[in-house]
Design an enzyme around this catalytic site. Structure first.
Site, mmCIF file in Angstrom:
data_model
loop_
_atom_site.group_PDB
_atom_site.id
_atom_site.type_symbol
_atom_site.label_atom_id
_atom_site.label_comp_id
_atom_site.label_asym_id
_atom_site.label_seq_id
_atom_site.Cartn_x
_atom_site.Cartn_y
_atom_site.Cartn_z
ATOM 1 N N ASP A 277 0.811 -1.226 0.000
ATOM 2 C CA ASP A 277 0.000 0.000 0.000
ATOM 3 C C ASP A 277 0.841 1.271 0.000
ATOM 4 O O ASP A 277 1.863 1.368 0.669
ATOM 5 C CB ASP A 277 -0.939 0.035 1.207
ATOM 6 N N HIS B 23 -9.266 1.085 -0.590
ATOM 7 C CA HIS B 23 -9.805 2.430 -0.858
ATOM 8 C C HIS B 23 -10.328 2.680 -2.278
ATOM 9 O O HIS B 23 -9.814 3.535 -2.999
ATOM 10 C CB HIS B 23 -8.808 3.517 -0.451
ATOM 11 N N ASP C 224 -8.149 4.512 6.114
ATOM 12 C CA ASP C 224 -6.872 4.908 5.492
ATOM 13 C C ASP C 224 -6.237 6.057 6.298
ATOM 14 O O ASP C 224 -5.672 6.992 5.734
ATOM 15 C CB ASP C 224 -7.066 5.301 4.013
HETATM 16 ZN ZN LIG Z 1 -3.199 3.272 -0.464
#
Ligand SMILES: [Zn+2]
Length: 433
Positions: free
Chosen positions: A153, A233, A306
């Site tokens: 990520d 996301h 997030d």
């Molecule tokens: Zn990300």
């Protein structure tokens, strides 16, 4: 022993949604009691009348910045913000310094969380060493150390052959690969959603297609390999459509979105507000509506914040140079509760998005449910409490949120983790040391 009395118990795993009492003992859920509460109860009694009693919320996508960026956040402050937001568990991403690509780092995170954490921490380890997309990490060793999933990520795994190998490697273990979907080349260094707002402000745009192409590619690789894919996301209309189609086709794929993608659009960057700069960028109204649709019809499985703390030095600066991301642990619950506004999203669905589904996706035993024997992780929510999100309420070390000053409705008034009170906004109830 602990009795949580008179609350509306909402537990998607058992399908229970009724008023009753919950008994906890030795860090586990002992059971549910209907009707009259147990008389002379031999332990502590917490009153939850008029509130929801739900399995401890789980934020499956946070950045705790520890090790390496402790001035932005650390495991102690990040989990304090989590507990205050109703989260008894968080999964933290691997883009720390050093990157969580080695069992030593995974163990460091777990040990520090055990010592100082106000919530349970589940480390997500990197797919590739240094997040460079070249050399695979040792999944078996990292899982042995306590990693629950793998993700690069912050970056997309750009090489499709590498992605294929990673999915094949993870498959026999049953680990999901969590992906940040972004075709870097197509994104072209854009700093906002490609559209009218970016054009008007003179900010280079990144098209929705940069996210969509990455999602489509990884779905096809998941189909090819039979591996478990989780889309992080999701922010675009086509991203939701692709996920829906892939599920219909039997691909082993799940997806999450973040509250800002169904709450805000790119209009929020007007005035060059860097607290509305994130990656993926806030999109248009059509995308926002599609995200809502995806939540309504069950295409989107989970909501994750997030949570991405950043100091003022990289946020209070020129838009193009500003870092991506916002803090989210303390606003995720109220913004998700706002989905109930139209009456289309039920409390059960809210709790599924924020607790039961993340536990399923990450295969966290004893989490996300209130059945006997499960961990005594419980969140008590006052769904009607009105409050304002102010800077002084922020427990993170960083204050980068576009929601400061917003009037919120609904808040966690109690967060228990393993039977211990890690956050309390109830009068007369202190958090455990
Ligand atoms: Zn990300």
């Amino acid at each position: 022993m602990l009795l949580i009395k008179g609350g509306r118990i909402v537990d998607p795993t058992s399908g229970r949604d009724e008023v009753g009492h919950l008994v906890l003992s030795d860090g586990k859920i002992e059971g549910f009691v209907q009707g009259d509460p147990p008389g002379d109860f031999p332990g502590r009694v917490l009153h939850a009348e008029g509130r929801w009693v739900v399995p401890g919320l789980i934020d499956m996508h946070v950045h705790l910045r520890d090790p390496g960026f402790e001035w932005k956040e650390d495991i102690r402050t990040g989990t304090m913000a989590a507990a205050a937001g109703g989260f008894s568990s968080v999964a933290c991403m691997a883009n720390t310094q050093p990157v969580n690509d080695h069992p030593e780092i995974t163990r460091y995170i777990l040990e520090k969380a055990k010592r100082e954490g106000a919530a349970e921490v589940f480390p997500v380890a990197a797919v590739s060493r240094g997040l460079e997309g070249k050399e695979m990490t040792d999944f078996a060793e990292l899982a042995e150390a306590g990693a629950v999933a793998f993700s690069d990520d912050g970056r997309h795994v750009s090489n499709p052959l590498f992605m294929r190998r990673a999915m094949e490697y993870a498959r026999p273990f049953g680990f999901p690969i969590l992906v940040h979907s972004e075709d870097r080349e197509l994104a072209g260094g854009g700093a906002a959603n490609e559209g009218w707002t970016a054009l008007k402000l003179g900010i280079p745009g990144s098209p929705a297609a940069a996210e969509d192409i990455a999602i489509a590619r990884d779905i096809l690789i998941a189909r090819q390999t039979g591996g478990r894919l989780h889309l992080q996301h999701i922010s675009t209309r086509m991203g939701v459509d692709l996920l829906r189609m892939a599920k219909k086709a039997g691909v082993n794929v799940t997806g999450e979105t973040a509250p800002h993608y169904f709450t805000l659009t790119d209009a929020a960057i007007e005035g060059y507000d860097t607290n509305a700069k994130m990656n993926p960028p806030l999109r248009g109204e059509e995308d926002r509506m599609a995200i809502l649709e995806g939540i309504l019809d069950g295409t989107i499985d989970a909501v994750a914040s997030d949570h991405a703390p950043h100091d003022d030095y990289v946020k209070q600066c020129e838009f193009l140079r500003a870092a991506n991301g916002i803090i989210g642990l303390q606003t995720s619950l109220p913004l998700t509760l706002a989905l109930m506004g139209g009456g289309k999203v039920s409390p059960m669905r809210i709790v599924d998005l924020l607790s039961a589904a993340p536990a399923r996706i990450l295969s966290l035993p004893g989490k996300g449910r209130l059945s006997p024997g499960a961990d005594a992780d419980v969140t008590v929510i006052d769904p009607d409490l009105e409050w304002e999100f102010r800077r002084e309420d922020v427990l993170s070390k960083s204050g980068n949120s576009p929601f400061l000053g917003w009037k919120m409705r609904g808040r966690a008034v109690l967060t228990l983790c393993g039977g211990r009170i890690r956050h309390s906004a109830l009068s007369g109830v202190e958090a455990d040391a």
